[in-house]
Design a protein around this motif. Structure first.
Motif, PDB file in Angstrom:
ATOM      1  N   UNK A   1      -0.549  53.764  18.572  1.00 54.12           N
ATOM      2  CA  UNK A   1      -1.983  53.905  18.320  1.00 54.12           C
ATOM      3  C   UNK A   1      -2.520  52.726  17.515  1.00 54.12           C
ATOM      4  N   UNK A   2      -1.782  52.303  16.485  1.00 52.67           N
ATOM      5  CA  UNK A   2      -2.234  51.171  15.679  1.00 52.67           C
ATOM      6  C   UNK A   2      -2.147  49.875  16.462  1.00 52.67           C
ATOM      7  N   UNK A   3      -1.142  49.748  17.309  1.00 54.26           N
ATOM      8  CA  UNK A   3      -1.027  48.542  18.133  1.00 54.26           C
ATOM      9  C   UNK A   3      -2.191  48.433  19.102  1.00 54.26           C
ATOM     10  N   UNK A   4      -2.605  49.580  19.657  1.00 52.44           N
ATOM     11  CA  UNK A   4      -3.677  49.574  20.647  1.00 52.44           C
ATOM     12  C   UNK A   4      -5.042  49.297  20.034  1.00 52.44           C
ATOM     13  N   UNK A   5      -5.148  49.271  18.703  1.00 55.03           N
ATOM     14  CA  UNK A   5      -6.419  48.980  18.064  1.00 55.03           C
ATOM     15  C   UNK A   5      -6.852  47.529  18.259  1.00 55.03           C
ATOM     16  N   UNK A   6      -5.901  46.660  18.553  1.00 54.99           N
ATOM     17  CA  UNK A   6      -6.204  45.240  18.720  1.00 54.99           C
ATOM     18  C   UNK A   6      -6.388  44.916  20.201  1.00 54.99           C
ATOM     19  N   UNK A   7      -7.578  44.456  20.545  1.00 54.84           N
ATOM     20  CA  UNK A   7      -7.824  44.063  21.935  1.00 54.84           C
ATOM     21  C   UNK A   7      -7.033  42.819  22.314  1.00 54.84           C
ATOM     22  N   UNK A   8      -6.843  41.922  21.348  1.00 53.30           N
ATOM     23  CA  UNK A   8      -6.056  40.722  21.639  1.00 53.30           C
ATOM     24  C   UNK A   8      -4.607  41.082  21.939  1.00 53.30           C
ATOM     25  N   UNK A   9      -4.060  42.060  21.206  1.00 58.48           N
ATOM     26  CA  UNK A   9      -2.686  42.484  21.468  1.00 58.48           C
ATOM     27  C   UNK A   9      -2.567  43.114  22.852  1.00 58.48           C
ATOM     28  N   UNK A  10      -3.547  43.932  23.229  1.00 64.19           N
ATOM     29  CA  UNK A  10      -3.532  44.527  24.568  1.00 64.19           C
ATOM     30  C   UNK A  10      -3.665  43.452  25.642  1.00 64.19           C
TER      31      UNK A  10
END
Length: 303
Positions: free
Chosen positions: A23-32
């Motif tokens: 969930x915390x990883x998905x908060x970043x659009x750049x990471x996605x």
């Protein structure tokens, strides 16, 4: 009037650590975006034999008359070179996807082996201590005092060209990073209650290190591994560009860039530029994922 007992409130469901991390990883659009790019690149590399119009390793399909054709040109056999051809008549799109397979394989394999060796050395150094720790950490200090590219160049000069030789050289220059990080994390964990309880229960040293200590030391190692994959791919490309990496018969992205370097001044840009752009995008995608993993697994470093 008699008092009636109120029913006990149901305990709130606890969120699993894995779901929290996702969930915390998905908060970043750049990471996605980085994940999407990596999925695209890895999928294209794995499916390269089905996607490309030519096998760049099959000499029977190459024609020297098709050498250095510009992007969009049609060969004598009717094959359209969407990204042009190189000096040997290979379709650049085909060569790039096959080269991406080698670059990703070298990077992931080298980091996996370096992680296994370095984490084992670091855990032993922290848990055993004494002379063992001194020997391991002095070796790590000596290793880290030399530039990685210099050590890799010396090793490849001795070992020769080859994918396996490049992997050995990359493992030799990267295991020390994991050893130092694993030791630092294990020093924090080794005196905690669960380690003391495992000792009192008579659990063997190997099981204690692998089943109890290692899982709690993994978060910083995972972050380092993610970043080091990009670093390994870059080092391999540099070594191949210098002629000490993979052989010419199995070109990686670095070797493809080197193959077109001599033609740049004559206007034949596509042989070097297109593999260089692909290499840059791969490194950017890995770094985007690694940055967000660092923020999620170690909130103290979150910007």
């Amino acid at each position: 009037m008699t008092d009636t007992a109120l029913p006990a409130a149901a305990p709130a469901p606890t969120e699993s650590p894995l779901r929290r991390i996702i969930a915390e990883f998905a908060e970043s659009r750049l990471a996605l975006l980085g994940v999407a790019m990596l999925v695209l690149f890895v999928g294209a590399a794995l499916l390269a034999p089905l996607l490309v119009p030519q096998d760049p390793y099959d000499l029977a399909t190459l024609d020297i008359l098709d050498a250095r054709l510009p992007p969009g040109e049609v060969s004598g056999t009717g094959l359209v070179f969407m990204l042009g051809s190189d000096g040997q008549g290979r379709d650049m799109l085909s060569a790039m996807l096959y080269g991406l397979r080698i670059s990703l394989f070298v990077g992931v394999t080298a980091v996996a082996l370096a992680l296994a060796i370095g984490a084992s050395a670091g855990l032993l150094a922290a848990y055993i201590g004494g002379r063992t720790e001194s020997i391991i950490m002095r070796t790590v200090d000596i290793q880290l005092s030399f530039p990685a590219i210099l050590v890799a160049l010396i090793l490849l000069a001795l070992l020769g060209n080859g994918v396996d030789k490049v992997i050995i050289a990359l493992v030799a220059v990267q295991w020390a990073y994991f050893a130092r990080a694993a030791r630092g994390a294990a020093l924090v964990e080794r005196n905690k209650e669960y380690v003391e309880a495992a000792r009192c229960l008579g659990i063997s040293r190997a099981r204690l290190l692998l089943r109890h200590l290692l899982p709690n030391c993994l978060p910083p190692l995972i972050v380092i591994a993610t970043v080091d994959i990009a670093r390994s791919i870059t080092l391999e490309a540099t070594l191949s560009f210098l002629g000490l990496g993979v052989p010419v018969t199995e070109p990686s992205l670095g070797m493809l860039i080197a193959n077109g370097f001599d033609y740049l001044l004559s206007g034949v840009y596509w042989i070097s530029v297109f593999p260089g752009v692909l290499l840059t995008l791969v490194i950017i995608a890995i770094n985007l994922v690694g940055d967000q993993l660092r923020d999620v697994l170690n909130p103290r470093l979150k910007r």
